[in-house]
Design a protein around this motif. Structure first.
Motif, mmCIF file in Angstrom:
data_model
loop_
_atom_site.group_PDB
_atom_site.id
_atom_site.type_symbol
_atom_site.label_atom_id
_atom_site.label_comp_id
_atom_site.label_asym_id
_atom_site.label_seq_id
_atom_site.Cartn_x
_atom_site.Cartn_y
_atom_site.Cartn_z
ATOM 1 N N THR A 1 31.861 16.556 9.272
ATOM 2 C CA THR A 1 31.939 16.521 7.805
ATOM 3 C C THR A 1 30.649 16.053 7.167
ATOM 4 O OG1 THR A 1 32.871 14.285 7.729
ATOM 5 C CG2 THR A 1 34.441 16.128 7.825
ATOM 6 N N GLY A 2 29.729 15.522 7.971
ATOM 7 C CA GLY A 2 28.432 15.129 7.448
ATOM 8 C C GLY A 2 27.589 16.363 7.161
ATOM 9 N N ASP A 3 26.669 16.247 6.224
ATOM 10 C CA ASP A 3 25.810 17.373 5.874
ATOM 11 C C ASP A 3 24.560 17.425 6.743
ATOM 12 O OD1 ASP A 3 27.504 18.230 3.737
ATOM 13 O OD2 ASP A 3 26.777 16.507 2.607
ATOM 14 N N ILE A 4 24.000 16.276 7.044
ATOM 15 C CA ILE A 4 22.864 16.164 7.962
ATOM 16 C C ILE A 4 23.233 15.064 8.944
ATOM 17 C CG2 ILE A 4 20.423 15.595 8.226
ATOM 18 C CD1 ILE A 4 20.007 16.548 5.313
ATOM 19 N N VAL A 5 23.230 15.391 10.238
ATOM 20 C CA VAL A 5 23.623 14.421 11.262
ATOM 21 C C VAL A 5 22.464 14.230 12.226
ATOM 22 C CG1 VAL A 5 25.302 13.845 13.057
ATOM 23 C CG2 VAL A 5 26.022 15.198 11.069
ATOM 24 N N ILE A 6 22.049 12.978 12.384
ATOM 25 C CA ILE A 6 21.041 12.649 13.382
ATOM 26 C C ILE A 6 21.643 11.642 14.344
ATOM 27 C CG2 ILE A 6 19.157 13.142 11.773
ATOM 28 C CD1 ILE A 6 18.647 10.100 11.611
ATOM 29 N N ALA A 7 21.007 11.491 15.511
ATOM 30 C CA ALA A 7 21.566 10.589 16.512
ATOM 31 C C ALA A 7 20.482 9.757 17.169
ATOM 32 C CB ALA A 7 22.311 11.391 17.578
ATOM 33 N N SER A 8 20.848 8.553 17.522
ATOM 34 C CA SER A 8 20.021 7.692 18.356
ATOM 35 C C SER A 8 19.999 8.291 19.753
ATOM 36 C CB SER A 8 20.659 6.302 18.391
ATOM 37 O OG SER A 8 20.357 5.624 19.583
ATOM 38 N N VAL B 1 15.600 14.434 0.705
ATOM 39 C CA VAL B 1 16.658 15.078 -0.091
ATOM 40 C C VAL B 1 16.535 14.650 -1.547
ATOM 41 C CG1 VAL B 1 19.155 15.235 -0.452
ATOM 42 C CG2 VAL B 1 18.225 15.348 1.873
ATOM 43 N N ASN B 2 16.299 13.353 -1.751
ATOM 44 C CA ASN B 2 16.245 12.799 -3.106
ATOM 45 C C ASN B 2 15.001 13.218 -3.891
ATOM 46 O OD1 ASN B 2 18.672 11.567 -2.636
ATOM 47 N ND2 ASN B 2 17.820 9.538 -2.284
ATOM 48 N N ARG B 3 14.037 13.844 -3.253
ATOM 49 C CA ARG B 3 12.861 14.357 -3.970
ATOM 50 C C ARG B 3 13.186 15.640 -4.728
ATOM 51 N NH1 ARG B 3 7.916 14.606 0.045
ATOM 52 N NH2 ARG B 3 6.983 15.479 -1.822
ATOM 53 N N ASN B 4 14.348 16.198 -4.473
ATOM 54 C CA ASN B 4 14.774 17.442 -5.102
ATOM 55 C C ASN B 4 15.626 17.162 -6.338
ATOM 56 O OD1 ASN B 4 13.619 19.279 -3.094
ATOM 57 N ND2 ASN B 4 15.051 18.245 -1.724
ATOM 58 N N LEU C 1 16.461 4.728 14.197
ATOM 59 C CA LEU C 1 17.532 5.548 13.632
ATOM 60 C C LEU C 1 17.703 5.339 12.127
ATOM 61 C CD1 LEU C 1 19.854 7.580 14.182
ATOM 62 C CD2 LEU C 1 21.335 5.586 14.490
ATOM 63 N N LEU C 2 17.896 4.121 11.701
ATOM 64 C CA LEU C 2 18.128 3.854 10.283
ATOM 65 C C LEU C 2 16.899 4.213 9.451
ATOM 66 C CD1 LEU C 2 20.102 2.939 8.154
ATOM 67 C CD2 LEU C 2 19.350 0.594 8.555
ATOM 68 N N GLU C 3 15.736 3.882 9.961
ATOM 69 C CA GLU C 3 14.497 4.218 9.253
ATOM 70 C C GLU C 3 14.382 5.732 9.050
ATOM 71 O OE1 GLU C 3 9.663 3.988 10.080
ATOM 72 O OE2 GLU C 3 11.040 2.940 11.415
ATOM 73 N N ARG C 4 14.671 6.493 10.112
ATOM 74 C CA ARG C 4 14.576 7.952 10.010
ATOM 75 C C ARG C 4 15.637 8.507 9.067
ATOM 76 N NH1 ARG C 4 11.952 12.112 8.899
ATOM 77 N NH2 ARG C 4 12.586 14.006 9.948
ATOM 78 N N ALA C 5 16.834 7.968 9.105
ATOM 79 C CA ALA C 5 17.894 8.424 8.196
ATOM 80 C C ALA C 5 17.477 8.205 6.744
ATOM 81 C CB ALA C 5 19.202 7.702 8.501
ATOM 82 N N LYS C 6 16.851 7.067 6.477
ATOM 83 C CA LYS C 6 16.377 6.781 5.117
ATOM 84 C C LYS C 6 15.238 7.726 4.725
ATOM 85 C CE LYS C 6 17.804 1.955 4.948
ATOM 86 N NZ LYS C 6 17.348 0.552 4.867
ATOM 87 N N GLU C 7 14.378 8.094 5.674
ATOM 88 C CA GLU C 7 13.313 9.058 5.393
ATOM 89 C C GLU C 7 13.898 10.415 5.005
ATOM 90 O OE1 GLU C 7 10.091 7.207 8.616
ATOM 91 O OE2 GLU C 7 10.988 9.173 8.983
ATOM 92 N N ILE C 8 14.933 10.836 5.725
ATOM 93 C CA ILE C 8 15.588 12.117 5.413
ATOM 94 C C ILE C 8 16.244 12.042 4.040
ATOM 95 C CG2 ILE C 8 17.431 13.711 6.095
ATOM 96 C CD1 ILE C 8 16.763 12.894 9.034
ATOM 97 N N ILE D 1 25.860 13.866 2.382
ATOM 98 C CA ILE D 1 26.197 12.805 3.313
ATOM 99 C C ILE D 1 25.297 12.936 4.537
ATOM 100 C CG2 ILE D 1 28.025 11.784 4.723
ATOM 101 C CD1 ILE D 1 29.879 13.632 2.740
ATOM 102 N N ILE D 2 24.512 11.897 4.788
ATOM 103 C CA ILE D 2 23.689 11.840 5.994
ATOM 104 C C ILE D 2 24.379 10.896 6.959
ATOM 105 C CG2 ILE D 2 21.460 11.155 6.957
ATOM 106 C CD1 ILE D 2 20.243 11.900 4.208
ATOM 107 N N VAL D 3 24.574 11.353 8.187
ATOM 108 C CA VAL D 3 25.244 10.558 9.201
ATOM 109 C C VAL D 3 24.232 10.216 10.287
ATOM 110 C CG1 VAL D 3 27.108 10.536 10.912
ATOM 111 C CG2 VAL D 3 27.444 11.694 8.716
ATOM 112 N N ALA D 4 24.131 8.930 10.602
ATOM 113 C CA ALA D 4 23.226 8.453 11.647
ATOM 114 C C ALA D 4 24.065 7.827 12.756
ATOM 115 C CB ALA D 4 22.239 7.444 11.067
ATOM 116 N N VAL D 5 24.251 8.568 13.848
ATOM 117 C CA VAL D 5 25.108 8.132 14.947
ATOM 118 C C VAL D 5 24.306 7.223 15.870
ATOM 119 C CG1 VAL D 5 26.574 8.881 16.861
ATOM 120 C CG2 VAL D 5 26.405 10.291 14.794
#
Length: 193
Positions: A92-99, A174-177, A163-170, A74-78
């Motif tokens: 509860t998020g696994d990777i959390v980034i913020a604006s 993850v999805n490359r694994n 924010l959304l662009e960076r969350a999608k990059e992250i 779960i990636i959370v983009a605040v």
């Protein structure tokens, strides 16, 4: 909350979904439950009175994912204000980034409620004196995005419009694994804690 629980279950069951991204639009990420909307009998999501049973104190709660049992990361983009039950996504998020516009606080004590679930988990992320300060100052003091990053609440702060662009990059990283290895690793860490 019911719609989110159904969405998490659908994403977990869908083999085409590898990673879950949670964000919001508007000025706030999540400002928590609308306490004025809690009926007199306290029945909000469950059939039992509000916060009267253990499952209600444990995730999934309100809108958070069932982070202890689901396998997908779960990636959370605040994107903005994050308070009360909104803090559950941070813990509860696994990777959390913020604006850079994100702000964090916990209003429970300001409205006469015990801050149990959110702050109990946040106290595992933050130094105890910071968690206490957030919990005990209520709505009267906020942590900015940069301070939340410095304290380890979020792993990255990005300009608001990215924010959304960076969350999608992250998520793409993850999805490359190998997906089963990612899911097993996520569960091993969560269950190990």
């Amino acid at each position: 909350a019911r719609e989110l629980r159904a969405a998490y279950a659908a994403a977990e069951a869908d083999e085409l979904v590898w990673t879950i991204l949670v964000t919001a639009t508007g000025r706030a990420f999540c400002t928590g439950a609308d306490v004025a909307e809690i009926p007199d009998d306290g029945r909000v999501i469950y059939d039992d009175p509000y916060l009267s049973t253990y499952p209600q104190w444990e995730a999934p709660q309100e809108g958070t994912p069932p982070f202890r049992t689901m396998t997908k990361p779960i990636i959370v983009a605040v994107n903005g204000l994050c308070c009360g039950a909104g803090l559950d996504w941070v813990t509860t998020g696994d990777i959390v980034i913020a604006s850079d516009r994100a702000e964090f606080f916990d209003p429970h004590v300001s409205i006469g409620l015990v801050s149990g679930r959110e702050m109990a988990r946040l106290a595992r992320v933050l130094p105890l004196n910071i968690a206490m300060r957030v919990a005990l100052t209520g709505r009267h003091e906020r942590l900015g995005a940069q301070r939340a990053f410095e304290l380890g609440m979020v792993s990255e702060v990005v300009p608001h419009d990215r924010l959304l662009e960076r969350a999608k990059e992250i998520a793409a990283l993850v999805n490359r694994n190998a997906p089963l290895a990612v899911r097993g690793t996520r569960l091993a860490i969560r269950k190990g804690l």
